[in-house]
Design a protein around this motif. Sequence first.
Motif, short mmCIF file in Angstrom:
data_model
loop_
_atom_site.label_atom_id
_atom_site.label_comp_id
_atom_site.label_asym_id
_atom_site.label_seq_id
_atom_site.Cartn_x
_atom_site.Cartn_y
_atom_site.Cartn_z
N GLU A 72 -52.24 4.18 -29.36
CA GLU A 72 -50.81 3.90 -29.32
C GLU A 72 -50.28 4.16 -27.91
O GLU A 72 -50.82 4.99 -27.18
CB GLU A 72 -50.07 4.79 -30.32
N THR A 73 -49.22 3.45 -27.56
CA THR A 73 -48.61 3.68 -26.24
C THR A 73 -47.16 4.12 -26.40
O THR A 73 -46.52 3.83 -27.40
CB THR A 73 -48.64 2.40 -25.37
N ARG A 74 -46.71 4.80 -25.39
CA ARG A 74 -45.31 5.19 -25.36
C ARG A 74 -44.48 3.98 -24.94
O ARG A 74 -45.03 2.96 -24.52
CB ARG A 74 -45.13 6.36 -24.40
N ASP A 75 -43.20 4.07 -25.01
CA ASP A 75 -42.30 2.99 -24.62
C ASP A 75 -42.59 2.58 -23.17
O ASP A 75 -42.53 3.42 -22.27
CB ASP A 75 -40.85 3.47 -24.77
N PRO A 76 -42.92 1.29 -22.93
CA PRO A 76 -43.24 0.85 -21.57
C PRO A 76 -42.12 1.09 -20.55
O PRO A 76 -42.38 1.17 -19.36
CB PRO A 76 -43.52 -0.66 -21.73
N SER A 77 -40.89 1.23 -21.01
CA SER A 77 -39.80 1.49 -20.06
C SER A 77 -39.94 2.88 -19.43
O SER A 77 -39.33 3.16 -18.40
CB SER A 77 -38.44 1.34 -20.74
N THR A 78 -40.73 3.76 -20.05
CA THR A 78 -40.95 5.11 -19.50
C THR A 78 -42.18 5.16 -18.61
O THR A 78 -42.46 6.20 -18.03
CB THR A 78 -41.10 6.14 -20.63
N TRP A 79 -42.93 4.06 -18.51
CA TRP A 79 -44.14 4.04 -17.70
C TRP A 79 -43.77 4.01 -16.21
O TRP A 79 -42.70 3.52 -15.83
CB TRP A 79 -44.98 2.81 -18.00
N PRO A 80 -44.69 4.44 -15.38
CA PRO A 80 -44.47 4.29 -13.93
C PRO A 80 -44.43 2.80 -13.55
O PRO A 80 -44.87 1.94 -14.31
CB PRO A 80 -45.70 4.96 -13.31
N ASP A 81 -43.91 2.52 -12.37
CA ASP A 81 -43.81 1.12 -11.92
C ASP A 81 -45.18 0.48 -11.70
O ASP A 81 -45.35 -0.71 -11.94
CB ASP A 81 -42.98 1.03 -10.63
N ASP A 82 -46.13 1.24 -11.23
CA ASP A 82 -47.47 0.72 -10.98
C ASP A 82 -48.32 0.83 -12.24
O ASP A 82 -48.06 1.67 -13.11
CB ASP A 82 -48.14 1.51 -9.85
N PRO A 83 -49.37 0.00 -12.36
CA PRO A 83 -50.27 0.12 -13.52
C PRO A 83 -50.87 1.52 -13.60
O PRO A 83 -51.11 2.16 -12.58
CB PRO A 83 -51.36 -0.92 -13.24
#
Length: 187
Positions: A74-85
């Motif tokens: 599972e992944t967290r909300d992509p809006s909380t991800w860093p800008d880079d992969p």
Amino acid sequence: MTDSLAVAVNRDGLHTLAVPTEFEAAGPFVVELHNHGEAAHAYLNLDDQLSTVAHIGATNHYVEAGESRRIYVETRDPSTWPDDPVRGKLKVVVGHGQETQYADITFDPECGRNEVQVDPDLATPAERPESETPPVLRVLPVVVLGSVAVLLAVAAVFTGDGVDATVGGLATAAAGLCAVAAYYLLR
């Protein structure tokens, strides 16, 4: 992009692993454990970098001989991800540490944006309506009745006077109406 990462357990002997070296995902994915031999425990772990955007509910998974098991990452909300992969390693272990392999995982929300999403319903054939009567069979009664009307009209016109001629004229008109009806039924 693939939505599942296939891992072969015991394919080349007891406590062996075959794990892809790289995998890229835009979001949640599935690890497919396929056990080709004896029953085994497989241990999955995400390193610290991957843990910032993803998690696995349970890390230790028992897979019966000849069976497969799906483990959801599972992944967290992509809006909380860093800008880079986000890049890191998925650790896969069998035989209580006897065999360990790593897959380089990249979480990139942009990797799936160029793909075309296809509705799975497109793969199923459209239902055909129950067999409907062919147009020729629908108009057949009209053609038969029209032919009988024409024959009666011709016979009445040639065999009698007065009433017979009138009936023959009406029968001819009825035959004409049958022809018009047949035309509209076949359209």
